[in-house]
Design an enzyme around this catalytic site. Structure first.
Site, PDB file in Angstrom:
ATOM      1  N   ARG A   1      -5.328 -24.798 -17.199  1.00  0.00           N
ATOM      2  CA  ARG A   1      -6.689 -24.560 -17.733  1.00  0.00           C
ATOM      3  C   ARG A   1      -7.676 -24.588 -16.574  1.00  0.00           C
ATOM      4  O   ARG A   1      -8.616 -23.813 -16.514  1.00  0.00           O
ATOM      5  CB  ARG A   1      -7.064 -25.605 -18.798  1.00  0.00           C
ATOM      6  CG  ARG A   1      -8.544 -25.544 -19.162  1.00  0.00           C
ATOM      7  CD  ARG A   1      -8.908 -26.221 -20.475  1.00  0.00           C
ATOM      8  NE  ARG A   1      -8.195 -27.434 -20.753  1.00  0.00           N
ATOM      9  CZ  ARG A   1      -8.408 -28.617 -20.138  1.00  0.00           C
ATOM     10  NH1 ARG A   1      -9.348 -28.736 -19.238  1.00  0.00           N
ATOM     11  NH2 ARG A   1      -7.678 -29.672 -20.465  1.00  0.00           N
TER      12      ARG A   1
ATOM     13  N   ASP B   1     -25.691  -8.586 -18.733  1.00  0.00           N
ATOM     14  CA  ASP B   1     -24.411  -8.157 -19.296  1.00  0.00           C
ATOM     15  C   ASP B   1     -24.163  -6.745 -18.757  1.00  0.00           C
ATOM     16  O   ASP B   1     -24.820  -5.784 -19.162  1.00  0.00           O
ATOM     17  CB  ASP B   1     -24.486  -8.174 -20.831  1.00  0.00           C
ATOM     18  CG  ASP B   1     -23.155  -7.797 -21.481  1.00  0.00           C
ATOM     19  OD1 ASP B   1     -22.386  -7.046 -20.863  1.00  0.00           O
ATOM     20  OD2 ASP B   1     -22.904  -8.251 -22.609  1.00  0.00           O
TER      21      ASP B   1
ATOM     22  N   LYS C   1     -13.446  -4.185 -21.679  1.00  0.00           N
ATOM     23  CA  LYS C   1     -13.927  -2.812 -21.666  1.00  0.00           C
ATOM     24  C   LYS C   1     -13.544  -2.107 -20.359  1.00  0.00           C
ATOM     25  O   LYS C   1     -12.376  -1.954 -20.084  1.00  0.00           O
ATOM     26  CB  LYS C   1     -15.431  -2.823 -21.940  1.00  0.00           C
ATOM     27  CG  LYS C   1     -15.838  -3.721 -23.127  1.00  0.00           C
ATOM     28  CD  LYS C   1     -15.235  -3.231 -24.415  1.00  0.00           C
ATOM     29  CE  LYS C   1     -15.467  -4.034 -25.673  1.00  0.00           C
ATOM     30  NZ  LYS C   1     -15.948  -5.366 -25.688  1.00  0.00           N
TER      31      LYS C   1
HETATM   32  O1  P1T Z   1     -15.205  -8.534 -27.262  1.00  0.00           O
HETATM   33  P1  P1T Z   1     -15.466  -9.451 -26.122  1.00  0.00           P
HETATM   34  O2  P1T Z   1     -14.546  -9.251 -24.947  1.00  0.00           O
HETATM   35  O3  P1T Z   1     -15.563 -10.889 -26.530  1.00  0.00           O
HETATM   36  O4  P1T Z   1     -16.909  -9.044 -25.512  1.00  0.00           O
HETATM   37  C1  P1T Z   1     -18.105  -9.149 -26.238  1.00  0.00           C
HETATM   38  C2  P1T Z   1     -19.107  -8.148 -25.735  1.00  0.00           C
HETATM   39  C3  P1T Z   1     -20.078  -8.548 -24.849  1.00  0.00           C
HETATM   40  N1  P1T Z   1     -21.003  -7.685 -24.356  1.00  0.00           N
HETATM   41  C4  P1T Z   1     -20.996  -6.391 -24.708  1.00  0.00           C
HETATM   42  C5  P1T Z   1     -22.025  -5.483 -24.157  1.00  0.00           C
HETATM   43  C6  P1T Z   1     -20.018  -5.915 -25.583  1.00  0.00           C
HETATM   44  O5  P1T Z   1     -20.036  -4.615 -25.903  1.00  0.00           O
HETATM   45  C7  P1T Z   1     -19.057  -6.806 -26.125  1.00  0.00           C
HETATM   46  C8  P1T Z   1     -18.015  -6.352 -27.107  1.00  0.00           C
HETATM   47  N2  P1T Z   1     -18.327  -5.148 -27.723  1.00  0.00           N
HETATM   48  C9  P1T Z   1     -17.558  -4.513 -28.642  1.00  0.00           C
HETATM   49  C10 P1T Z   1     -16.395  -4.983 -29.099  1.00  0.00           C
HETATM   50  C11 P1T Z   1     -18.077  -3.218 -29.135  1.00  0.00           C
HETATM   51  O6  P1T Z   1     -17.329  -2.413 -29.716  1.00  0.00           O
HETATM   52  O7  P1T Z   1     -19.272  -2.957 -28.914  1.00  0.00           O
END
Ligand code: P1T
Length: 375
Positions: A46, A171, A196
């Site tokens: 962890r 972000d 992503k």
């Molecule tokens: O899904 P996750 O890895 O926990 O990330 C969250 C997140 C944070 N910031 C942005 C700009 C995001 O687009 C996302 C996740 N978004 C999607 C799953 C979506 O389809 O928009």
């Protein structure tokens, strides 16, 4: 070292034991220690794992940060970041943030720790100046925003945040460090859903935070271990492998998205197109200044919600799915899917909106698919 080279080399020297050129997946929860109070750099997984270290070093280099920390998801990264705050702190968010971010702040942190927040249009500098106050600890920026592709001037917002002693957190999920490096524009922290573009193949969920300030990194490192929202080694490996082709992929995403945005802008059934690469986009000039390309995300509005829903179900190459940033093209209806959690809030998105994550297939095939879905 330049971006493409860093993506392949930083943190990724051949493994010292056997010379593996691909970073090994250290699938272990603990490490045998040479003696009590001694270690070979790792004690418990962890707290640290060599595959995770490689990913963190690579992302830090790509974001031009002094360090980075990896998490089990983008939301895990965000929740850990907000754990930096004390009860009663105030946060300014964009009025078009990812629905999950708004849900975390409004439905988890506001009730649990008395976090106060205002969601404002971060493209309106005067509104941001009015929203920040002495208790503001974070101005949370998304640019381009999800799903309306608004462009926020990072340098300008960072300056306003710093005037009240707040951090500017960006972000950077939609742009990726290939197109935009917020730390070089004055941001204090960069957050990613590595799910992503960083991962890039729709096969892993992950998150990352990069920063420059050593004290901030130390606090985040403490929280990474204390909160424990850490990624497994296989997930780190997959994101690391994705990073190697990030530059090539982003070039193709941008090229394809630009072609599609142009086609949609001239299509009689499409009411409005949101893509920062279009000269008529209100954030086009800022995007041209702070990004090196306009990204792979395109949103557009149809005349009615039914038409929007129909387009989403008629494409064949664009899979109807949430998420974004993978090599394959995706289509979705934000109002009913990714942004359903902001329905009824000030962040509600138009019901007529369709969002595309444009992949790296041949652009002519993607254009044909959309044209038949719109016909
Ligand atoms: O899904 P996750 O890895 O926990 O990330 C969250 C997140 C944070 N910031 C942005 C700009 C995001 O687009 C996302 C996740 N978004 C999607 C799953 C979506 O389809 O928009």
């Amino acid at each position: 070292m330049r971006f493409e080279t860093k993506a392949i080399h930083v943190g990724q020297d051949p493994d010292p034991t056997y010379g593996a050129v691909s970073v090994p997946i250290y699938q272990t929860s603990t490490y045998a220690q040479p003696g009590v109070g001694e270690s070979k750099g790792y004690e418990y997984a962890r707290t640290g794992n060599p595959t995770r270290t490689a990913l963190q070093e690579a992302v830090a280099a790509l974001e031009e940060g002094a360090g980075a920390l990896a998490f089990s998801s983008g939301m895990g990264a965000e929740a850990t970041f907000f754990s930096l705050l004390q009860a009663g702190a105030h946060v300014v968010l964009g009025d078009d943030v990812y629905g999950g971010t708004y849900r975390l702040v409004s439905k988890v942190l506001a009730p649990s720790m008395g976090l106060e927040f205002d969601a404002v249009d971060l493209t309106d500098v005067e509104a941001v100046k009015k929203a920040v106050r002495d208790e503001t600890r974070v101005v949370w920026v998304e640019t381009p925003t999800n799903p309306l592709l608004k462009i926020v001037d990072i340098a300008e917002i960072a300056e306003i945040a710093h005037e009240v002693g707040a951090w500017c957190a960006v972000d950077n999920t939609f742009a990726s460090p290939y197109l935009q490096r917020p730390l070089t524009l004055g941001a204090d922290a960069v957050i990613h859903s590595a799910t992503k573009y960083l991962g890039g193949h729709s096969d892993v969920v992950g998150g990352v935070i990069a920063a420059n300030d050593s004290q901030l990194l130390e606090r985040l490192g403490f929280l990474q271990n204390a909160v424990g929202a850490v990624p497994g080694p296989q997930d780190c490996f997959l994101v690391l492998r994705g990073l190697k082709t990030l530059a090539l992929r982003m070039e193709a995403h941008c090229r394809n998205a630009g072609r599609i945005a142009e086609m949609l802008a001239g299509h009689p059934k499409v009411k409005r197109v949101y893509y920062p690469g279009l000269p008529e986009h209100p954030g086009h000039d800022v995007a041209a200044r702070q990004m090196s390309g306009f990204g792979g995300m395109v949103s557009f509005e149809m005349e009615t919600e039914q038409e929007a829903l129909d387009v989403c179900t008629r494409t064949k190459l664009f899979f109807l799915a949430e998420s974004l940033g993978g090599v394959e093209s995706l289509i979705e209806h934000p109002g009913r899917m990714t942004h359903a959690s902001v329905a009824g809030s000030p962040l509600e998105v138009p019901a007529t909106l369709v969002r595309l994550s444009v992949g790296i297939e041949h652009p002519e095939d993607l254009l044909e698919d959309l044209r038949q879905a719109l016909a």
